[in-house]
Design a protein around this motif. Sequence first.
Motif, short mmCIF file in Angstrom:
data_model
loop_
_atom_site.label_atom_id
_atom_site.label_comp_id
_atom_site.label_asym_id
_atom_site.label_seq_id
_atom_site.Cartn_x
_atom_site.Cartn_y
_atom_site.Cartn_z
N GLY A 141 32.14 8.90 -10.66
CA GLY A 141 32.42 8.30 -11.96
C GLY A 141 31.35 8.60 -12.99
N ASP A 142 30.10 8.63 -12.56
CA ASP A 142 28.99 8.92 -13.47
C ASP A 142 29.15 10.30 -14.10
OD1 ASP A 142 26.61 9.08 -14.82
OD2 ASP A 142 25.35 9.20 -13.04
N TYR A 143 29.24 11.31 -13.26
CA TYR A 143 29.34 12.68 -13.77
C TYR A 143 30.71 12.95 -14.41
CZ TYR A 143 24.95 13.83 -11.48
OH TYR A 143 23.63 13.87 -11.13
N GLY A 144 31.76 12.35 -13.88
CA GLY A 144 33.08 12.57 -14.46
C GLY A 144 33.21 11.99 -15.85
N VAL A 145 32.73 10.77 -16.05
CA VAL A 145 32.81 10.13 -17.36
C VAL A 145 31.97 10.90 -18.37
CG1 VAL A 145 32.14 8.07 -18.65
CG2 VAL A 145 33.40 7.86 -16.51
N ARG A 146 30.79 11.36 -17.95
CA ARG A 146 29.94 12.14 -18.86
C ARG A 146 30.61 13.46 -19.23
NH1 ARG A 146 24.60 10.20 -19.13
NH2 ARG A 146 24.13 8.60 -17.57
N ALA A 147 31.27 14.10 -18.26
CA ALA A 147 31.92 15.37 -18.54
C ALA A 147 33.08 15.19 -19.53
CB ALA A 147 32.44 15.99 -17.24
N VAL A 148 33.88 14.14 -19.34
CA VAL A 148 34.97 13.87 -20.28
C VAL A 148 34.42 13.57 -21.66
CG1 VAL A 148 36.88 12.31 -20.80
CG2 VAL A 148 36.53 13.11 -18.47
N GLY A 149 33.33 12.83 -21.72
CA GLY A 149 32.72 12.53 -23.02
C GLY A 149 32.14 13.76 -23.69
N TYR A 150 31.56 14.68 -22.92
CA TYR A 150 31.04 15.91 -23.50
C TYR A 150 32.16 16.75 -24.11
CZ TYR A 150 26.52 15.05 -21.25
OH TYR A 150 25.32 14.51 -20.88
N ARG A 151 33.28 16.84 -23.42
CA ARG A 151 34.39 17.62 -23.97
C ARG A 151 34.93 16.97 -25.24
NH1 ARG A 151 34.25 21.85 -24.12
NH2 ARG A 151 36.48 22.13 -24.44
N ALA A 152 34.98 15.64 -25.25
CA ALA A 152 35.48 14.94 -26.43
C ALA A 152 34.54 15.10 -27.62
CB ALA A 152 35.67 13.46 -26.12
N SER A 153 33.24 15.24 -27.35
CA SER A 153 32.25 15.38 -28.41
C SER A 153 31.95 16.83 -28.75
CB SER A 153 30.95 14.67 -28.01
OG SER A 153 31.20 13.32 -27.72
N SER A 154 32.62 17.77 -28.09
CA SER A 154 32.41 19.21 -28.31
C SER A 154 30.97 19.59 -28.05
CB SER A 154 32.82 19.61 -29.73
OG SER A 154 32.81 21.02 -29.87
N LEU A 211 39.88 17.45 -16.86
CA LEU A 211 38.69 16.84 -16.27
C LEU A 211 38.99 15.43 -15.79
CD1 LEU A 211 35.96 17.97 -18.82
CD2 LEU A 211 36.10 18.63 -16.42
N PHE A 212 39.77 14.68 -16.57
CA PHE A 212 40.07 13.31 -16.21
C PHE A 212 40.94 13.25 -14.96
CE2 PHE A 212 42.63 9.42 -16.55
CZ PHE A 212 41.61 8.48 -16.61
N VAL A 213 41.94 14.13 -14.86
CA VAL A 213 42.80 14.14 -13.68
C VAL A 213 42.01 14.52 -12.43
CG1 VAL A 213 44.74 15.33 -12.59
CG2 VAL A 213 44.91 14.60 -14.97
#
Length: 210
Positions: A126-139, A177-179
């Motif tokens: 969850g730590d790395y997954g949430v950060r990865a989704v946030g990075y993609r959302a923030s470009s 990434l989320f899936v």
Amino acid sequence: MVDQGPAMDAQCPSWAASLGYMGVAAAVCLSNCGSAMGTWKAGTSVINTGIRHPSSVMKNVIPIVMAGVIGIYGLIVGVIIGQSVSKPSNDRENSYSTYTGMAHLCAGLCCGISGLAAGLCIGIVGDYGVRAVGYRASSVTLFPSETEREGYSNIPDSDAGAGASDDVSGSDDQNKLFVGMLIMLIFSEALALYGMIVALIVSQHSYSCL
């Protein structure tokens, strides 16, 4: 009847109940430790990612929910084992045997350690997954070179890349990434479920001296 006394005392000593209650403590405490660690790891990532992309907070709260469920597994097993520990009779005769106590201790450890491992796994994923989704959302670019960037999109919104048919939009990358994170979380949660199922089966093994 006199000859059966020492054999009964050996099979049902007064300290046998402590094995059952240690199983209760192991199931509840270890499962709660795994749940707390998973919530801690995933929760800090959700808060940090929410600063840059607040709209993704509610979607990324799934790891925290799945980590909290692990504590419920330990609670269920702990209550079942606790209700199975019988007290001595009015004549100070113990019916709770060491066989039953060891079975309950094994059940508690099985559920507790499985929950602890599942909580750690959910927290890290969850730590790395949430950060990865946030990075993609923030470009935010994670690939400094052109070779490493190949195959990934730098477009944060799907509307911005509507004219490029060969490119993948940023929102599509987020969904992928989320899936992927969700699938890993489901199988991580299954570890605690396996431990609870085995614990429920083992906790039914008993032997009474009365």
